[in-house]
Design a protein around this motif. Structure first.
Motif, PDB file in Angstrom:
ATOM      1  N   TYR A   1       0.848  -1.194   0.000  1.00 46.97           N
ATOM      2  CA  TYR A   1       0.000   0.000   0.000  1.00 46.97           C
ATOM      3  C   TYR A   1       0.878   1.236   0.000  1.00 46.97           C
ATOM      4  O   TYR A   1       1.990   1.227   0.534  1.00 46.97           O
ATOM      5  N   GLN A   2       0.334   2.292  -0.567  1.00 40.32           N
ATOM      6  CA  GLN A   2       1.066   3.554  -0.529  1.00 40.32           C
ATOM      7  C   GLN A   2       1.020   4.092   0.900  1.00 40.32           C
ATOM      8  O   GLN A   2      -0.054   4.210   1.475  1.00 40.32           O
ATOM      9  N   PRO A   3       2.171   4.411   1.465  1.00 39.24           N
ATOM     10  CA  PRO A   3       2.175   4.926   2.833  1.00 39.24           C
ATOM     11  C   PRO A   3       1.486   6.298   2.888  1.00 39.24           C
ATOM     12  O   PRO A   3       1.479   7.031   1.901  1.00 39.24           O
ATOM     13  N   ARG A   4       0.893   6.581   4.033  1.00 39.51           N
ATOM     14  CA  ARG A   4       0.269   7.903   4.176  1.00 39.51           C
ATOM     15  C   ARG A   4       0.742   8.540   5.473  1.00 39.51           C
ATOM     16  O   ARG A   4       1.010   7.860   6.460  1.00 39.51           O
ATOM     17  N   GLU A   5       0.804   9.860   5.467  1.00 38.28           N
ATOM     18  CA  GLU A   5       1.167  10.607   6.666  1.00 38.28           C
ATOM     19  C   GLU A   5       0.003  11.499   7.045  1.00 38.28           C
ATOM     20  O   GLU A   5      -0.733  11.969   6.189  1.00 38.28           O
ATOM     21  N   LEU A   6      -0.130  11.728   8.369  1.00 36.28           N
ATOM     22  CA  LEU A   6      -1.232  12.555   8.820  1.00 36.28           C
ATOM     23  C   LEU A   6      -0.764  13.330  10.050  1.00 36.28           C
ATOM     24  O   LEU A   6      -0.195  12.758  10.974  1.00 36.28           O
ATOM     25  N   THR A   7      -0.968  14.651  10.016  1.00 41.03           N
ATOM     26  CA  THR A   7      -0.549  15.460  11.146  1.00 41.03           C
ATOM     27  C   THR A   7      -1.696  15.568  12.144  1.00 41.03           C
ATOM     28  O   THR A   7      -2.843  15.854  11.766  1.00 41.03           O
ATOM     29  N   LEU A   8      -1.405  15.283  13.379  1.00 38.81           N
ATOM     30  CA  LEU A   8      -2.444  15.270  14.409  1.00 38.81           C
ATOM     31  C   LEU A   8      -2.815  16.700  14.794  1.00 38.81           C
ATOM     32  O   LEU A   8      -1.947  17.527  15.093  1.00 38.81           O
ATOM     33  N   GLN A   9      -4.101  16.989  14.727  1.00 39.12           N
ATOM     34  CA  GLN A   9      -4.587  18.307  15.134  1.00 39.12           C
ATOM     35  C   GLN A   9      -5.763  18.113  16.059  1.00 39.12           C
ATOM     36  O   GLN A   9      -6.906  18.198  15.648  1.00 39.12           O
ATOM     37  N   ASN A  10      -5.502  17.775  17.260  1.00 39.52           N
ATOM     38  CA  ASN A  10      -6.536  17.628  18.291  1.00 39.52           C
ATOM     39  C   ASN A  10      -7.460  16.426  18.135  1.00 39.52           C
ATOM     40  O   ASN A  10      -8.334  16.249  18.958  1.00 39.52           O
TER      41      ASN A  10
END
Lengths: 512, 1039
Positions: free
Chosen positions: B70-79
């Protein structure tokens, strides 16, 4: 604990679905299938499908017909080869058709006591079919035949040929006696279903039964003349066929063709009448010849051209020759069109797909009676029976397509009967009678093959091609190869009982 | 890679809070084993079987989600406290995540059995009309054989050998988006029918395929129960991607099929017999099929039509007759998605012109495919797949039988008759077929058939799957699914008036009409699968448990109307009303139902040890109600021992797997086979009705399902950062209580009956090796090799028999039989041999001619070795792939070789008539031991092979090595993306299939040129259309 939950859940589902197969009986019932049938409809189909031999089989053995070509897989009785292709038609056709249908129909009719006449007709006809099987092969499956579904007998034993004949005798006697003019009228019956009443039909069937009994008795001529005499007397006393009106035969149509004539039409140039038969017709100026023999300009264009039926122009293909070495025959007649310059079947008449098949006839009956009278087994004049047999045979031709109502005139009959080579004389009676039987049964090879072995007539010269039979004739057909692998135990027992499984082994009534 | 497989405890850090969430794929299926890592830290966890995770992280941290494939994904945590995210499959995925039974995706490490994923590029770079054909030689253990039967024909698919005797469905179950279906090959089977109407795999567009997994063993399939006794092929079609706009993909493919002619007949002697050329029209006709004439000298001689033509060879008749075939396929797909769901719709149109021009063979298909996923609520997910296919097959060539159809005619007519003669003089004056040979009924001129004879098959099929899934809790879900498979087909064909015979009139001109036959049938069928599944998974420390319980109801209902008439009032008008005689006139049904309950459980320990248990109970409507159910258990396990050897950097991955399963099948038991049926014949005779008993098979009400027991051991190793991968599997599969149509004595009134008898053993090894010998920045060379060794042995047949004739090639099939014999490999080719003396010398009779010896087995028709080797070179955006494949260890019986010899066409027939020869002086002895010196006329001598059924000279090895495919792909995506922003991708491929036949033993024909994809005619060569070399050009654009 969770597991317990799941197990409980699983258990619940199982319980809920414990009718997991509840509707299955409905699902597995074919409401479009026919599960009940009137046995008379199976009987009429059995009549239609009754096998009378094959041109390349029996008629070839008795030198009436020949496939002249050896092109691979066409070598059978024409070249003294034991070829499964030519041994199986009778076996398969009888067991898979008439025997199967009659055994099933008899089983159904057993629950129907009111249909005693139908039952008796089926028993008589079954006896006829088995008689032809015994005559062709010797020991055959009989008591256990046709019962794969009824009794789960997949591998029927072979009964002794002599014992089968004993039983056929009993069956015939019993079935003839059980018929009741006041009981059921079987309109489905092709032979006599239009006679108008049960009484008339019963009378006809009783004459048919006795004629068959006469034939059965005659088969004992060599092996047990005393028994032959007694059965023949019994049959004649019981009342045999009296005219061609009594003949048991089928006429065919566009939808249902003659089962005999589907073979020699394709690649017709392979197929010719055999020399001995044509010579017999020619030497006696037989008026039947024009309906049997014809010369075609192109032996392959038999359906689209009109044959030359002039008797003098007919020539049979010599027995014991093939397409290559026939050129070395001293009287080789050369090529014609695709094939050879020899006589073929008249495809408009005897080779017609509508041509009738004759099973049991007045002609056969009278000729057998001629021999019986000649042997002093029955009363009456051998000559009278002989001549009546010939006339009856000639009258049969009126039933063929493309022949006039009186196919052979009284004058033609008269002059034929008085032909020096035909006219009755006691010294030569057996040969004369049985030669006529051979001609009368041109369309029923099974019967002419049996009678040739029983009587030794006509006097034919053995086929010497390859000489596999050492100057002998084919005495029976070999069992189908399939029986070797599909019914091996019973097959081996039968071969042991018969003393082999080749073309030279003899059936019980055909002693040397 | 290793890190993500374990569960690494998260470290507690300052300001951290627990973040929960779920990871799913684009179809909303939860993904297990996704590594969730706080970027730049060692804090990581993995999702459980329901895709759920929990990790401690701070606001502003970046979470990285990764899973191989799978294509890796990044996600920035915002609350957020809850993070639901979707991963998109990479195109070269599926190495690690496998779609298993019931569509459940699993990491391959958990599997205790062989499951091999097909590379999508194998389907796309190597296009064939039937998608399965392109997999030949690609997957170890998968034996694909495409019959040479024209465009739109079926393929034979066997996984790990033929597991049951002929009569059962021996191909694997096909599962499309959870919808199970049989392959349903409608192959040529000799006379009935003599043409191939394809199979259900045709109804799948390769462009729609997202993934294809081959579940080879019984364990993999145990959960599908009886229908998957031969393994399963799981196909998932593409979906749109979430959170993306509308995308359009267009694919266009053009293929040219060029005829390969392997015949190398003698071109010295022309038409005739006995060394003589024909002298008149009559002999020109009667010897049309014989090459026993004199030496050809180019002098004019008369032909069958009376025209004088040179007495000269025509060696290229086959290439002159056939034409180049073409296939043109266009697919357009539209896809898109929002945060709530996605869709993809595609339409494909495919038109093929077959190589056979007379009668004109054409095949078209249109496929419409739709995939929808939607989250109705957070917990309730709906997905829907539909596939609608419309197929139209015109005049599939008649193959595998001596009769209509060009193949038989072209190879059996004398070389001295030019093709033009047959074309110009096909019709006689009266409008019938002009006779061309002495085998009038069976050598039929295809030019007469053209425009007069037809076989037309239309087929419409709709496949629909609707799934509703409710996530009750994060560890528990309930799913219900409904599969609907609806098909309608129409088949019509005729026998034209005047074919093969010399008169158009029936019955000697006395009959009421013109001869010929017309047949039309229409079938309508539904297959419905309704199932439910409850799944739960939990982890307890080092342990994980995954449990599922489900049930299925499978119903099948087909109704067929058939009308057939013979002989016509109006000539050449083929309609039911114009027919004079009814030959068939009926409505028949086929209906059965299977109910099932199943459960499976998986126990895991530390991500390195897994045990799987399954159990399934099937109830069959077709069986005796007293004993109509069977239980199928399986157990499998895997041990990822590389987990214990993490310090060994050379070993990237190591896994040992093993399984045992028992599956059964009621395949081959038709419904209502417990009952005897009667029938009324369609026509009356003289006003009387005719009754009959339907069929020649004696019903058996006591049939049980047959069972398959399979064991498997496998080892999977990857070294040096996966530069070298290796997989080996060994299995043993035993099939018992087979349902065999046991031939019974015809004297029983019936010809056969079905019985539970006989057992078979398949034993084999599968072997795969993939190496990346070179890997530079811009260049990569991948080489993969696969091979399988399989032997199928007959362990028993019916009690008291050790030999069973499965098929006799008799009558118009000329020679031999297909036989099962106890103790020998399955599918023995059997026929008579030479008669020999005790010294092994061939005995001849006193005339120097052959004598018939006993029937012997000449060997098995099944290949032992099947495999392939693919090399792919990638340089920047250019990729070159070459594929070789092979089969070895089987035998073939060539009836064409027999006919070619006895008719004087093959080079073998020259022996006996070469310079200085007076005939065949065969190398044999007389009974007295003296050596033969007699010369026999060659035609007579070779005809004896036919008469005596001696097969020795006609048995060959069916082995071959083929340079199967070469494909050059140029990916211009980067270029077009930069140049034209709206084009996201562009790929061009040029390929050639059947590049070269590198090795074969069978003379004159391609060893793959057989007629049938069934099990009855294995190893029997007769009259197929030539194989072709295909040149294909493919364009793929993504907007």
């Amino acid at each position: 604990m969770k597991k317990i939950k799941y197990l409980t859940l699983l258990g619940t589902i199982c319980w809920a679905l414990s009718g997991c197969d509840k509707n299955f009986e409905t699902v597995n019932t074919n409401e479009y299938g026919v599960t009940n049938i009137d046995p008379a409809l199976l009987f009429s189909n059995a009549e239609r499908l009754t096998h009378v031999g094959a041109w390349e089989g029996e008629q070839t053995i008795v030198q009436q017909f020949v496939n002249a070509y050896n092109l691979g897989a066409t070598a059978g009785f024409n070249f003294n080869e034991d070829n499964n292709n030519f041994n199986i038609p009778k076996w398969n056709s009888c067991y898979e058709n008439a025997v199967k249908l009659l055994v099933e129909a008899i089983q159904i009719a057993q629950e129907m006591p009111a249909r005693v006449n139908l039952m008796s007709m089926m028993r008589i006809w079954k006896a006829y079919v088995f008689m032809t099987l015994v005559d062709t092969y010797g020991d055959v499956p009989y008591s256990e035949a046709g019962k794969a579904y009824q009794q789960i007998i997949f591998y029927p034993i072979y009964d002794d040929d002599r014992a089968i004949y004993e039983d056929l005798y009993n069956e015939l006697k019993s079935a003839i006696a059980s018929m009741d003019p006041a009981a059921d009228y079987v309109t489905e019956d092709f032979f006599y279903g239009a006679t108008g009443s049960a009484a008339a039909q019963v009378a006809k069937w009783q004459r048919l039964g006795n004629s068959l009994l006469l034939r059965l008795g005659m088969r004992y001529t060599k092996v047990d003349p005393e028994k032959a005499r007694s059965i023949v007397q019994e049959a004649v006393d019981g009342g045999v066929m009296q005219s061609n009106e009594d003949d048991a035969y089928m006429v065919f149509t566009n939808a249902y063709n003659s089962t005999l004539n589907d073979g020699p039409v394709v690649n017709a140039y392979y197929y010719y009448l055999a020399e001995p038969f044509v010579n017999q017709l020619k030497s006696t100026e037989d008026p039947r010849a024009k309906y049997i023999a014809g010369k075609y300009a192109d032996p392959n264009a038999v359906l689209s051209s009109v044959p030359d039926v002039t008797l003098a122009n007919q020539f049979g293909f010599p027995v014991g020759y093939d397409q290559n070495n026939v050129a070395q025959h001293p009287n080789f007649r050369g090529r014609a069109g695709t094939g050879f310059n020899y006589s073929q079947l008249n495809y408009a008449i005897i080779g017609n797909p509508f041509a009738p098949l004759f099973y049991i006839t007045h002609s056969q009956t009278k000729l057998l009676m001629a021999e019986a009278a000649h042997r002093n087994w029955i009363n009456g004049s051998a000559q009278a029976y002989y001549e009546e047999g010939i006339r009856a045979s000639m009258d049969q031709w009126s039933l063929y397509p493309n022949t006039p109502d009186n196919a052979i005139s009284e004058q033609e009959k008269e002059s034929y009967i008085n032909h020096p080579q035909v006219v009755f004389n006691t010294a030569n009676a057996l040969e004369l009678i049985n030669t006529q039987y051979w001609i009368s049964n041109i369309g029923n090879g099974t019967e002419s093959f049996a009678n040739f072995r029983r009587s030794g007539f006509p006097a034919l010269t053995p086929n010497r091609y390859n000489n596999n039979l050492n100057g002998g004739f084919v005495r029976r057909m070999a069992y189908p190869d399939d029986e070797m692998s599909e019914n091996p135990t019973n097959y081996q027992a039968a071969v042991a009982a018969m003393g082999g499984d080749n073309l030279s082994v003899r059936v019980f009534w055909d002693i040397e | 890679m290793v890190g993500m497989m374990g569960i690494i405890p998260a470290f507690l850090q300052g300001q951290e809070k627990p973040v929960r969430g779920q990871v799913r794929d684009s179809e909303s299926t939860p993904l297990e084993g996704v590594t969730v890592q706080v970027k730049g830290t060692r804090t990581a966890t993995a999702t459980n079987a329901n895709g759920n995770f929990s990790i401690n992280a701070s606001n502003g941290d970046i979470l990285v989600f990764s899973l191989i494939g799978y294509q890796p994904r990044e996600l920035t945590l915002q609350n957020q406290m809850v993070v639901n995210i979707q991963l998109t499959a990479e195109s070269r995925s599926m190495e690690e995540v496998v779609v298993t039974a019931l569509g459940i995706k699993k990491e391959s490490k958990k599997l205790g059995y062989s499951a091999e994923t097909v590379k999508r590029q194998d389907l796309l770079q190597n296009r064939t009309v039937n998608v399965m054909e392109s997999l030949e030689g690609k997957v170890a253990g998968l034996d694909i054989s495409p019959p040479a039967a024209g465009a739109g024909s079926s393929t034979k698919i066997r996984l790990r050998g033929q597991s049951a005797f002929a009569g059962a469905a021996n191909s694997p179950l096909i599962v499309i988006n959870g919808l199970p279906m049989d392959q349903g090959a409608r192959s040529s089977n000799g006379w009935q029918p003599a043409y191939d109407l394809g199979d259900n795999m045709q109804q799948i567009n390769p462009d729609d395929i997202e993934s294809m997994t081959v579940l080879k063993g019984a364990t993999a399939a145990a959960i599908y129960g009886s229908r998957a006794a031969n393994g399963a092929i799981i196909i998932t079609t593409k979906n749109g991607q979430r959170d993306q706009g509308i995308g359009i993909e267009y694919t266009s493919n053009f293929t040219v099929n060029s005829v390969l002619d392997f015949t190398d007949f003698q071109q010295e002697f022309g038409q005739g017999q006995g060394g003589q050329r024909p002298t008149d029209v009559g002999s020109a006709i009667s010897t049309g099929m014989l090459g026993w004439g004199s030496r050809m000298d180019g002098e004019p001689i008369v032909n069958f039509d009376g025209v004088m033509r040179p007495y000269a060879p025509n060696p290229n008749r086959i290439k002159e007759f056939y034409r180049d075939g073409t296939v043109f396929t266009n697919t357009v797909a539209l896809s898109g998605g929002s945060d709530k769901g996605n869709f993809r719709a595609s339409f494909s149109n495919s038109g093929a012109k077959g190589i056979t021009p007379a009668p004109d063979n054409r095949y078209t298909k249109r496929i419409f495919n739709l995939g929808l996923n939607h989250d109705l609520t957070k917990k309730l997910h709906f997905s829907f797949n539909a596939n609608y296919t419309k197929e139209n097959n015109e005049n599939p060539p008649q193959v595998g039988a001596q009769g209509p159809g060009a193949p038989n005619f072209l190879t059996r007519m004398s070389t001295s008759i030019p093709l033009a003669a047959f074309r110009e003089s096909a019709v006689a004056e009266n409008g019938t077929e002009r006779q061309t040979s002495g085998f009038q009924g069976t050598l039929l001129n295809p030019y007469f058939a053209k425009g007069r004879e037809f076989i037309l098959n239309d087929r419409d099929r709709f496949l629909g799957t609707a799934t509703l899934r409710y996530d009750v809790m994060d560890w528990l879900y309930v799913q219900g699914r409904y599969n609907y498979d609806y098909s309608v087909s129409k088949l019509e064909f005729n026998t034209p008036t005047g074919r093969g015979t010399s008169t158009p009139f029936n019955n000697n001109g006395q009959g009421p009409g013109f001869n010929g036959m017309y047949h039309i049938e229409q079938a309508k069928g539904t297959e419905i699968n309704t199932d439910f599944l409850v799944g739960a998974s939990k982890e307890f420390g080092d342990f994980s448990i995954d449990l599922s319980v489900g049930g299925n109801i499978f119903k099948r209902d087909v109704g067929t109307f058939i009308d057939e008439v013979e002989d016509f009032t109006v000539r050449d008008l083929y309609s039911i009303q114009n027919g004079i005689n009814k030959t068939i006139n009926n409505y028949t049904i086929f209906r059965d139902q299977t109910n099932s309950l199943y459960a499976f459980a998986e126990f895991g320990y530390k991500g390195m040890l897994y045990v799987n248990l399954t159990g399934r109970q099937d109830w069959f409507s077709v069986l005796n109600p007293e004993a109509n159910s069977e239980f199928y258990p399986s157990v499998s396990g895997s041990f990822i021992f590389s987990e214990l050897m993490k310090e060994q950097s050379w070993l990237s991955y190591g896994k040992l797997r093993g399984s045992w399963a028992q599956v059964g099948s009621a395949n081959g038991i038709p419904p209502f086979s417990n009952h005897l049926f009667y029938d009324i014949l369609p026509n009356q005779l003289h006003g009387r009705t005719l009754g009959t008993i339907l069929g020649t098979r004696s019903p058996n009400a006591l049939l049980r399902p047959f069972s398959v027991e399979e064991r498997e051991l496998g080892l999977e190793l990857r070294f040096f950062d996966s530069r070298l991968s290796f997989d080996i599997a060994a299995y043993e599969k035993v099939t018992t209580d087979q349902i065999l149509p046991v031939q019974i004595s015809n004297a029983s009134g019936y010809t056969d009956t079905q019985q539970n008898v006989g057992s078979l053993q398949n034993r084999g090894m599968e072997f795969m090796l993939e190496v990346i010998p070179m890997k530079r920045d811009n260049f990569r060379w991948t080489s993969s090799f696969n091979a399988s060794l399989n032997t199928t042995k007959v362990l028993s047949i019916a009690p008291g028999t050790d030999r069973f004739v499965a098929q006799r090639f008799e009558g118009n099939e000329f020679i031999g039989a297909l036989v099962y014999e106890v103790g020998l490999p399955l599918n023995q080719l059997s026929a008579n041999t030479y008669l020999r003396n005790e010294n092994g010398e061939i005995l001849l009779n006193d005339n120097g001619r052959l004598l018939q010896g006993p029937v012997v087995n000449f060997g098995s028709a099944l290949p032992k070795w099947v495999g392939g080797w693919t090399n792919t070179f990638t340089y920047k955006n250019l990729s070159l792939s070459m594929h070789f494949d092979f089969k070895a260890g089987g035998k073939v019986l060539s009836s064409s070789a027999l006919n070619g010899l006895r008719q004087g066409h093959t080079k073998a027939s020259l022996i006996g008539r070469r310079e200085g020869e007076n005939g065949v002086v065969f190398d044999g002895v007389y009974r007295n031991g003296e050596k033969n010196t007699i010369a026999v006329n060659p035609q007579d001598f070779y005809t004896d092979y036919r008469n005596l059924q001696i097969a020795d000279p006609f048995i060959f090895k069916s082995d071959f090595i083929k340079f199967r495919n070469i494909a050059l792909t140029y990916n211009l995506s980067d270029y077009v993306k930069n140049k034209f922003g709206f084009i996201k991708g562009l790929t061009l491929t040029a390929s050639c299939r059947n590049v070269a036949l590198l090795y074969k033993d069978l003379p004159d024909y391609d060893p793959e040129a057989f007629a049938s994809s069934g099990d009855n005619r294995v190893g029997y060569e007769q009259a197929t259309v030539p194989t072709t070399r295909n040149y294909a050009f493919n364009l793929n654009i993504i907007f």
